[in-house]
Scaffold this motif. Structure first.
Motif, PDB file in Angstrom:
ATOM      1  N   ALA A  60      35.799  49.148  42.118  1.00  0.00           N
ATOM      2  CA  ALA A  60      36.696  48.042  41.776  1.00  0.00           C
ATOM      3  C   ALA A  60      38.140  48.494  41.958  1.00  0.00           C
ATOM      4  O   ALA A  60      38.516  49.594  41.554  1.00  0.00           O
ATOM      5  N   ARG A  61      38.933  47.659  42.579  1.00  0.00           N
ATOM      6  CA  ARG A  61      40.345  47.955  42.809  1.00  0.00           C
ATOM      7  C   ARG A  61      41.168  46.722  42.513  1.00  0.00           C
ATOM      8  O   ARG A  61      40.715  45.602  42.690  1.00  0.00           O
ATOM      9  N   LEU A  62      42.388  46.947  42.094  1.00  0.00           N
ATOM     10  CA  LEU A  62      43.352  45.863  41.923  1.00  0.00           C
ATOM     11  C   LEU A  62      44.482  46.091  42.904  1.00  0.00           C
ATOM     12  O   LEU A  62      44.834  47.226  43.225  1.00  0.00           O
ATOM     13  N   SER A  63      45.082  45.004  43.368  1.00  0.00           N
ATOM     14  CA  SER A  63      46.215  45.120  44.289  1.00  0.00           C
ATOM     15  C   SER A  63      47.461  45.540  43.515  1.00  0.00           C
ATOM     16  O   SER A  63      47.486  45.550  42.281  1.00  0.00           O
ATOM     17  N   VAL A  64      48.503  45.860  44.236  1.00  0.00           N
ATOM     18  CA  VAL A  64      49.769  46.253  43.616  1.00  0.00           C
ATOM     19  C   VAL A  64      50.320  45.105  42.772  1.00  0.00           C
ATOM     20  O   VAL A  64      50.818  45.316  41.661  1.00  0.00           O
ATOM     21  N   LEU A  65      50.222  43.887  43.281  1.00  0.00           N
ATOM     22  CA  LEU A  65      50.688  42.717  42.536  1.00  0.00           C
ATOM     23  C   LEU A  65      49.909  42.563  41.233  1.00  0.00           C
ATOM     24  O   LEU A  65      50.488  42.300  40.171  1.00  0.00           O
ATOM     25  N   GLU A  66      48.582  42.735  41.297  1.00  0.00           N
ATOM     26  CA  GLU A  66      47.762  42.615  40.096  1.00  0.00           C
ATOM     27  C   GLU A  66      48.091  43.704  39.081  1.00  0.00           C
ATOM     28  O   GLU A  66      48.135  43.444  37.877  1.00  0.00           O
ATOM     29  N   GLU A  99      37.147  33.674  37.933  1.00  0.00           N
ATOM     30  CA  GLU A  99      38.192  33.746  38.962  1.00  0.00           C
ATOM     31  C   GLU A  99      37.886  34.784  40.044  1.00  0.00           C
ATOM     32  O   GLU A  99      38.719  35.055  40.898  1.00  0.00           O
ATOM     33  N   GLY A 100      36.699  35.381  40.001  1.00  0.00           N
ATOM     34  CA  GLY A 100      36.307  36.304  41.061  1.00  0.00           C
ATOM     35  C   GLY A 100      36.421  37.771  40.706  1.00  0.00           C
ATOM     36  O   GLY A 100      36.093  38.626  41.527  1.00  0.00           O
ATOM     37  N   PHE A 101      36.873  38.068  39.514  1.00  0.00           N
ATOM     38  CA  PHE A 101      36.898  39.458  39.076  1.00  0.00           C
ATOM     39  C   PHE A 101      35.499  39.848  38.622  1.00  0.00           C
ATOM     40  O   PHE A 101      34.652  38.993  38.373  1.00  0.00           O
ATOM     41  N   THR A 102      35.255  41.153  38.502  1.00  0.00           N
ATOM     42  CA  THR A 102      33.959  41.639  38.063  1.00  0.00           C
ATOM     43  C   THR A 102      34.122  42.410  36.759  1.00  0.00           C
ATOM     44  O   THR A 102      35.249  42.666  36.313  1.00  0.00           O
ATOM     45  N   LEU A 103      32.995  42.798  36.179  1.00  0.00           N
ATOM     46  CA  LEU A 103      33.049  43.626  34.968  1.00  0.00           C
ATOM     47  C   LEU A 103      33.643  44.999  35.280  1.00  0.00           C
ATOM     48  O   LEU A 103      34.242  45.627  34.414  1.00  0.00           O
ATOM     49  N   ASP A 104      33.499  45.457  36.524  1.00  0.00           N
ATOM     50  CA  ASP A 104      34.125  46.723  36.913  1.00  0.00           C
ATOM     51  C   ASP A 104      35.647  46.595  36.878  1.00  0.00           C
ATOM     52  O   ASP A 104      36.347  47.530  36.476  1.00  0.00           O
ATOM     53  N   HIS A 105      36.180  45.449  37.290  1.00  0.00           N
ATOM     54  CA  HIS A 105      37.627  45.217  37.197  1.00  0.00           C
ATOM     55  C   HIS A 105      38.062  45.232  35.729  1.00  0.00           C
ATOM     56  O   HIS A 105      39.107  45.784  35.384  1.00  0.00           O
ATOM     57  N   TYR A 106      37.262  44.606  34.876  1.00  0.00           N
ATOM     58  CA  TYR A 106      37.564  44.561  33.441  1.00  0.00           C
ATOM     59  C   TYR A 106      37.609  45.976  32.863  1.00  0.00           C
ATOM     60  O   TYR A 106      38.544  46.333  32.141  1.00  0.00           O
ATOM     61  N   GLU A 107      36.622  46.787  33.192  1.00  0.00           N
ATOM     62  CA  GLU A 107      36.601  48.161  32.702  1.00  0.00           C
ATOM     63  C   GLU A 107      37.764  48.971  33.276  1.00  0.00           C
ATOM     64  O   GLU A 107      38.317  49.838  32.596  1.00  0.00           O
ATOM     65  N   LEU A 108      38.148  48.693  34.515  1.00  0.00           N
ATOM     66  CA  LEU A 108      39.277  49.383  35.124  1.00  0.00           C
ATOM     67  C   LEU A 108      40.576  49.070  34.384  1.00  0.00           C
ATOM     68  O   LEU A 108      41.371  49.961  34.087  1.00  0.00           O
ATOM     69  N   VAL A 109      40.776  47.793  34.038  1.00  0.00           N
ATOM     70  CA  VAL A 109      41.969  47.397  33.277  1.00  0.00           C
ATOM     71  C   VAL A 109      41.945  48.055  31.901  1.00  0.00           C
ATOM     72  O   VAL A 109      42.949  48.595  31.438  1.00  0.00           O
ATOM     73  N   GLN A 110      40.793  48.023  31.244  1.00  0.00           N
ATOM     74  CA  GLN A 110      40.668  48.634  29.914  1.00  0.00           C
ATOM     75  C   GLN A 110      40.974  50.132  29.970  1.00  0.00           C
ATOM     76  O   GLN A 110      41.717  50.653  29.141  1.00  0.00           O
ATOM     77  N   ALA A 111      40.394  50.832  30.940  1.00  0.00           N
ATOM     78  CA  ALA A 111      40.607  52.273  31.052  1.00  0.00           C
ATOM     79  C   ALA A 111      42.058  52.603  31.373  1.00  0.00           C
ATOM     80  O   ALA A 111      42.618  53.571  30.838  1.00  0.00           O
TER      81      ALA A 111
END
Length: 142
Positions: free
Chosen positions: A38-44, A114-126
């Motif tokens: 899971a990755r987020l863009s620079v804007l995100e 909105e198209g995010f995954t649980l991996d994105h959620y864990e990435l934000v949390q971490a």
């Protein structure tokens, strides 16, 4: 009262046909596709960083009295983002910054919708947990 006709039990014994023995087939584990990290863009990521300054109150819609007081005293509320995907990310990040893992189920469902995954959620949390705790940044906790 209606009933079904009863057929007599067969007196002859039915022939038993043996079933073929099952075959074991090896399954290739290397052929499974690798799941992309899971990755987020620079804007995100910038939205996640900006959400640190927002409070939980910024997520609620102001009532009539609150709106009148805000306009009367010149109070400023953070604006919603125009992009719904980024607004959902901002809302989730505000909850994570303020409450940690206690994110409302409705916010998490909107995040996933909105198209995010649980991996994105864990990435934000971490990421937010690491920014709060300097020991996690250095990697000294294992």
């Amino acid at each position: 009262m209606a009933s079904l006709p009863i057929t007599p039990w067969p007196t002859e014994q039915a022939e038993i046909v043996p079933l073929p023995r099952p075959r074991l087939v090896a399954v290739e584990t290397a052929a499974q596709p690798a799941v992309a990290a899971a990755r987020l863009s620079v804007l995100e990521w910038s939205i996640v960083a900006l959400a640190e300054r927002d409070s939980i109150a910024s997520l609620r819609e102001p009532g009539r009295i609150a709106a009148a007081l805000e306009s009367l005293f010149g109070l400023h509320r953070p604006n919603k983002l125009a992009n719904p995907r980024l607004e959902v990310l901002r809302r989730l990040a505000v909850f994570v910054w303020r409450q940690g893992w206690k994110v409302p189920k409705s916010e998490l469902q909107a995040f996933l919708a909105e198209g995010f995954t649980l991996d994105h959620y864990e990435l934000v949390q971490a990421s937010i947990a690491a920014s709060r705790n300097p020991a996690l940044k250095r990697g000294s906790i294992r």
